[in-house]
Design an enzyme around this catalytic site. Structure first.
Site, mmCIF file in Angstrom:
data_model
loop_
_atom_site.group_PDB
_atom_site.id
_atom_site.type_symbol
_atom_site.label_atom_id
_atom_site.label_comp_id
_atom_site.label_asym_id
_atom_site.label_seq_id
_atom_site.Cartn_x
_atom_site.Cartn_y
_atom_site.Cartn_z
ATOM 1 N N SER A 137 0.831 -1.212 0.000
ATOM 2 C CA SER A 137 0.000 0.000 0.000
ATOM 3 C C SER A 137 0.861 1.256 0.000
ATOM 4 O O SER A 137 1.925 1.292 0.621
ATOM 5 C CB SER A 137 -0.872 -0.018 1.256
ATOM 6 O OG SER A 137 -1.523 1.205 1.412
ATOM 7 N N TYR A 161 -1.657 -0.743 10.590
ATOM 8 C CA TYR A 161 -1.931 -1.358 9.282
ATOM 9 C C TYR A 161 -0.736 -1.162 8.343
ATOM 10 O O TYR A 161 -0.212 -2.115 7.765
ATOM 11 C CB TYR A 161 -3.208 -0.758 8.670
ATOM 12 C CG TYR A 161 -3.367 -1.093 7.204
ATOM 13 C CD1 TYR A 161 -3.656 -2.391 6.799
ATOM 14 C CD2 TYR A 161 -3.185 -0.114 6.216
ATOM 15 C CE1 TYR A 161 -3.769 -2.707 5.453
ATOM 16 C CE2 TYR A 161 -3.306 -0.422 4.875
ATOM 17 C CZ TYR A 161 -3.598 -1.720 4.491
ATOM 18 O OH TYR A 161 -3.699 -2.031 3.149
ATOM 19 N N LYS A 165 2.254 -3.835 6.570
ATOM 20 C CA LYS A 165 2.582 -3.932 5.132
ATOM 21 C C LYS A 165 4.085 -3.719 4.926
ATOM 22 O O LYS A 165 4.735 -4.446 4.168
ATOM 23 C CB LYS A 165 1.790 -2.893 4.333
ATOM 24 C CG LYS A 165 0.306 -3.172 4.273
ATOM 25 C CD LYS A 165 -0.002 -4.359 3.379
ATOM 26 C CE LYS A 165 -1.456 -4.742 3.382
ATOM 27 N NZ LYS A 165 -1.746 -5.970 2.684
HETATM 28 P P1 NAD Z 1 -11.060 -6.902 1.218
HETATM 29 O O1 NAD Z 1 -11.242 -6.847 2.678
HETATM 30 O O2 NAD Z 1 -12.227 -6.672 0.349
HETATM 31 O O3 NAD Z 1 -10.384 -8.289 0.797
HETATM 32 C C1 NAD Z 1 -9.536 -9.006 1.656
HETATM 33 C C2 NAD Z 1 -10.043 -10.426 1.725
HETATM 34 O O4 NAD Z 1 -9.208 -11.163 2.624
HETATM 35 C C3 NAD Z 1 -11.474 -10.519 2.250
HETATM 36 O O5 NAD Z 1 -12.261 -11.257 1.356
HETATM 37 C C4 NAD Z 1 -11.331 -11.235 3.596
HETATM 38 O O6 NAD Z 1 -12.433 -12.051 3.897
HETATM 39 C C5 NAD Z 1 -10.054 -12.011 3.392
HETATM 40 N N1 NAD Z 1 -9.364 -12.321 4.656
HETATM 41 C C6 NAD Z 1 -9.130 -11.498 5.683
HETATM 42 N N2 NAD Z 1 -8.473 -12.148 6.653
HETATM 43 C C7 NAD Z 1 -8.274 -13.407 6.210
HETATM 44 C C8 NAD Z 1 -7.658 -14.565 6.763
HETATM 45 N N3 NAD Z 1 -7.102 -14.541 7.974
HETATM 46 N N4 NAD Z 1 -7.629 -15.692 6.025
HETATM 47 C C9 NAD Z 1 -8.198 -15.727 4.784
HETATM 48 N N5 NAD Z 1 -8.812 -14.670 4.223
HETATM 49 C C10 NAD Z 1 -8.844 -13.530 4.930
HETATM 50 O O7 NAD Z 1 -9.897 -5.861 0.864
HETATM 51 P P2 NAD Z 1 -9.376 -5.386 -0.546
HETATM 52 O O8 NAD Z 1 -9.687 -3.946 -0.670
HETATM 53 O O9 NAD Z 1 -9.780 -6.315 -1.604
HETATM 54 O O10 NAD Z 1 -7.817 -5.482 -0.284
HETATM 55 C C11 NAD Z 1 -7.066 -6.621 -0.659
HETATM 56 C C12 NAD Z 1 -5.623 -6.402 -0.229
HETATM 57 O O11 NAD Z 1 -5.125 -5.218 -0.810
HETATM 58 C C13 NAD Z 1 -5.446 -6.279 1.281
HETATM 59 O O12 NAD Z 1 -4.270 -6.943 1.638
HETATM 60 C C14 NAD Z 1 -5.286 -4.779 1.461
HETATM 61 O O13 NAD Z 1 -4.503 -4.481 2.605
HETATM 62 C C15 NAD Z 1 -4.565 -4.393 0.196
HETATM 63 N N6 NAD Z 1 -4.773 -2.989 -0.167
HETATM 64 C C16 NAD Z 1 -6.052 -2.520 -0.345
HETATM 65 C C17 NAD Z 1 -6.245 -1.196 -0.669
HETATM 66 C C18 NAD Z 1 -7.628 -0.633 -0.831
HETATM 67 O O14 NAD Z 1 -7.780 0.594 -0.827
HETATM 68 N N7 NAD Z 1 -8.656 -1.436 -1.012
HETATM 69 C C19 NAD Z 1 -5.136 -0.345 -0.856
HETATM 70 C C20 NAD Z 1 -3.865 -0.867 -0.672
HETATM 71 C C21 NAD Z 1 -3.690 -2.201 -0.336
HETATM 72 C C1 WQD Z 2 -9.659 9.601 0.305
HETATM 73 C C2 WQD Z 2 -9.812 11.090 0.550
HETATM 74 C C3 WQD Z 2 -10.101 11.690 2.859
HETATM 75 C C4 WQD Z 2 -13.928 9.666 3.322
HETATM 76 C C5 WQD Z 2 -7.042 4.718 2.449
HETATM 77 C C6 WQD Z 2 -6.064 4.032 3.365
HETATM 78 C C7 WQD Z 2 -4.909 3.516 2.565
HETATM 79 C C8 WQD Z 2 -5.363 2.657 1.391
HETATM 80 C C9 WQD Z 2 -6.420 3.328 0.586
HETATM 81 C C10 WQD Z 2 -5.256 0.373 2.039
HETATM 82 C C11 WQD Z 2 -9.039 11.554 1.782
HETATM 83 C C12 WQD Z 2 -11.334 12.016 2.051
HETATM 84 C C13 WQD Z 2 -12.754 10.176 2.824
HETATM 85 C C14 WQD Z 2 -14.963 10.550 3.658
HETATM 86 C C15 WQD Z 2 -13.586 12.378 2.947
HETATM 87 N N1 WQD Z 2 -5.927 1.428 1.830
HETATM 88 N N2 WQD Z 2 -12.580 11.510 2.631
HETATM 89 N N3 WQD Z 2 -14.754 11.890 3.450
HETATM 90 O O1 WQD Z 2 -7.254 7.752 3.188
HETATM 91 O O2 WQD Z 2 -6.398 8.093 0.843
HETATM 92 O O3 WQD Z 2 -6.427 5.835 1.823
HETATM 93 O O4 WQD Z 2 -7.473 3.804 1.437
HETATM 94 O O5 WQD Z 2 -4.072 0.194 1.926
HETATM 95 O O6 WQD Z 2 -4.135 2.797 3.445
HETATM 96 O O7 WQD Z 2 -5.620 4.970 4.324
HETATM 97 O O8 WQD Z 2 -8.561 6.877 1.173
HETATM 98 O O9 WQD Z 2 -10.916 6.813 0.520
HETATM 99 O O10 WQD Z 2 -10.353 6.970 2.976
HETATM 100 O O11 WQD Z 2 -9.942 8.913 1.509
HETATM 101 O O12 WQD Z 2 -13.454 13.605 2.776
HETATM 102 O O13 WQD Z 2 -16.041 10.166 4.142
HETATM 103 O O14 WQD Z 2 -11.181 11.360 0.822
HETATM 104 O O15 WQD Z 2 -9.804 12.723 3.764
HETATM 105 O O16 WQD Z 2 -8.522 12.793 1.474
HETATM 106 P P1 WQD Z 2 -7.116 7.246 1.832
HETATM 107 P P2 WQD Z 2 -10.010 7.317 1.568
#
Ligand code: NAD
Ligand code: WQD
Length: 353
Positions: A137, A161, A165
């Site tokens: 991330s 979190y 990572k």
């Molecule tokens: P998500 O929560 O929709 O998907 C994660 C999946 O992992 C879920 O289906 C959950 O049930 C499963 N899971 C959780 N714990 C588990 C366990 N112990 N064993 C097996 N399965 C398990 O999240 P996502 O948005 O699809 O994110 C996927 C990955 O990408 C995560 O590792 C997240 O940290 C990373 N990531 C997401 C974002 C984002 O903004 N969505 C950004 C950066 C990184």
């Molecule tokens: C986006 C922008 C908020 C909600 C997060 C995690 C990051 C990654 C991606 C996993 C920001 C603003 C948000 C709301 C708002 N996930 N906002 N009102 O914070 O950039 O990143 O998701 O790895 O780790 O921190 O994404 O969608 O929460 O926010 O004004 O109700 O929207 O301040 O500027 P963020 P976000």
């Protein structure tokens, strides 16, 4: 390269990656505990495959289970090996992803995200599977670093979190230096994945009140929530709201196929670790995003300003050049596409899967 294990494949990002893998004739094995997802996403994936990819030569399997359970993981790998078609690549998405929850329950985050990853690596080693794509991330970059963020920017996460990572990346680096066991690792640092599959059958389905901006906007659009709180109007940006690098979920999924091609490519990597940003390089403010969403989807989003959210940063966007150079990947979809597809999903699935 043929059979890909996708951990967390029932989740938001995972299901979209699985769609592309199946379309491109990979065999897919999903492992997910469904702690943050819904079995209906898996059912829809099977349906979608049967209807749309029936002529394709790919298979799909789903195992419900926890990545911390070594015996369960062994069973998954063993059944594939016994079938004569071993798992040869892993895309590891399973994990917990809420920044705020990680502050309240740090132990849970370290256990699932770090210990869970170690369990997968252990079983991969036992089954001589060495290609590993990791979901990292942009949140791991230091708050002090200016955008665009390069992969060599300082890593200094400020919440549990992000720390989990960054720690997994350190583990992967250490493993990659082991001369006895050759690993090929790629860590993909996602910026802000948003949007949905253009069919409207797959999308983001957060449990409870959404933490993230995009699903919140969609729920205000569909009157499930009254108004969007915009966190701060006095940030040092043109319109006073924060800027982020939103990336379409299908572009992000494409990036994983590119990563697999890289890991399995001609050049022998013999023990490697590389970290690559997956972002567009384009920054969009919250107000710009709301305006585009309204225009593209012809609706009104009620908003009001509240105070800044703890831990937010004014401007975050990627330098995506490395992904282009190393993976031959670039994003193809723009903010309009993201807004249209997210709303299409919301309209067709007002209460999610
Ligand atoms: P998500 O929560 O929709 O998907 C994660 C999946 O992992 C879920 O289906 C959950 O049930 C499963 N899971 C959780 N714990 C588990 C366990 N112990 N064993 C097996 N399965 C398990 O999240 P996502 O948005 O699809 O994110 C996927 C990955 O990408 C995560 O590792 C997240 O940290 C990373 N990531 C997401 C974002 C984002 O903004 N969505 C950004 C950066 C990184
Ligand atoms: C986006 C922008 C908020 C909600 C997060 C995690 C990051 C990654 C991606 C996993 C920001 C603003 C948000 C709301 C708002 N996930 N906002 N009102 O914070 O950039 O990143 O998701 O790895 O780790 O921190 O994404 O969608 O929460 O926010 O004004 O109700 O929207 O301040 O500027 P963020 P976000």
């Amino acid at each position: 390269m043929k059979k890909i294990l996708v951990t967390g494949g029932a989740g938001y990002i995972g299901i979209h990656i699985c769609l592309l893998l199946l379309e491109q004739e990979f065999d897919v094995v999903i492992v997910d505990s469904l702690t943050n997802s819904n079995e209906n996403s898996i059912k829809r994936l099977f349906d979608y495959k049967n209807k749309n990819f029936d002529i394709k030569n790919s298979t799909l399997q789903f195992y419900k289970g926890d990545i911390r359970d070594l015996e369960f993981l062994r069973k998954v790998f063993l059944e594939s090996r016994n079938s004569g078609n071993s798992i040869d690549n892993v895309i590891h998405l399973a994990g917990l992803k809420s920044v705020s929850q990680s502050i309240d329950f740090p132990g849970k985050y370290w256990e699932v995200n770090v210990y869970g990853t170690l369990q997968i690596l252990k079983v991969m080693e036992e089954f001589e599977c060495k290609n590993f794509v990791f979901s990292s991330s942009a949140t791991i970059y230091s708050q002090m670093q200016e955008s665009p963020l390069n992969e060599n920017a300082q890593i200094s996460p400020i919440n549990p979190y992000g720390k989990t990572k960054a720690t997994v990346e350190e583990i992967l680096k250490d493993f990659s230096k082991n001369k006895k066991q050759f690993w090929n690792f790629i860590s993909l640092r996602y910026f802000n994945p948003v949007g949905a599959h253009p069919s409207g059958m797959f999308g983001e389905d957060p449990i409870g009140i959404p933490n993230n901006l995009f699903p919140y906007i969609c729920q205000v659009g569909s009157a499930r929530r009254d108004t969007l709180s915009i966190f701060g109007n006095n940030w040092p940006t043109n319109d006073g709201t924060c800027i982020r690098d939103y990336i379409h979920i299908m572009d992000l999924a494409d990036g994983h196929i590119a990563a697999l091609n890289f890991l399995n490519g001609e050049i022998d990597k013999v023990g490697s670790f590389i970290a690559v940003n997956l972002g567009t390089g384009v920054g969009t403010s919250v107000l710009e995003l709301v305006e585009i969403f309204e225009k593209v989807n012809k609706l009104k989003i009620n908003t009001h300003f509240t105070s800044r959210r703890l831990g937010d940063k004014a401007v975050v966007y990627a330098n995506p050049e490395m992904a282009h150079k190393v993976l031959n990947w670039t994003s193809k979809r723009n903010i309009e596409d993201m807004c249209r597809d997210a709303w299409n999903w919301q309209l067709k699935n007002p209460s999610g899967y």
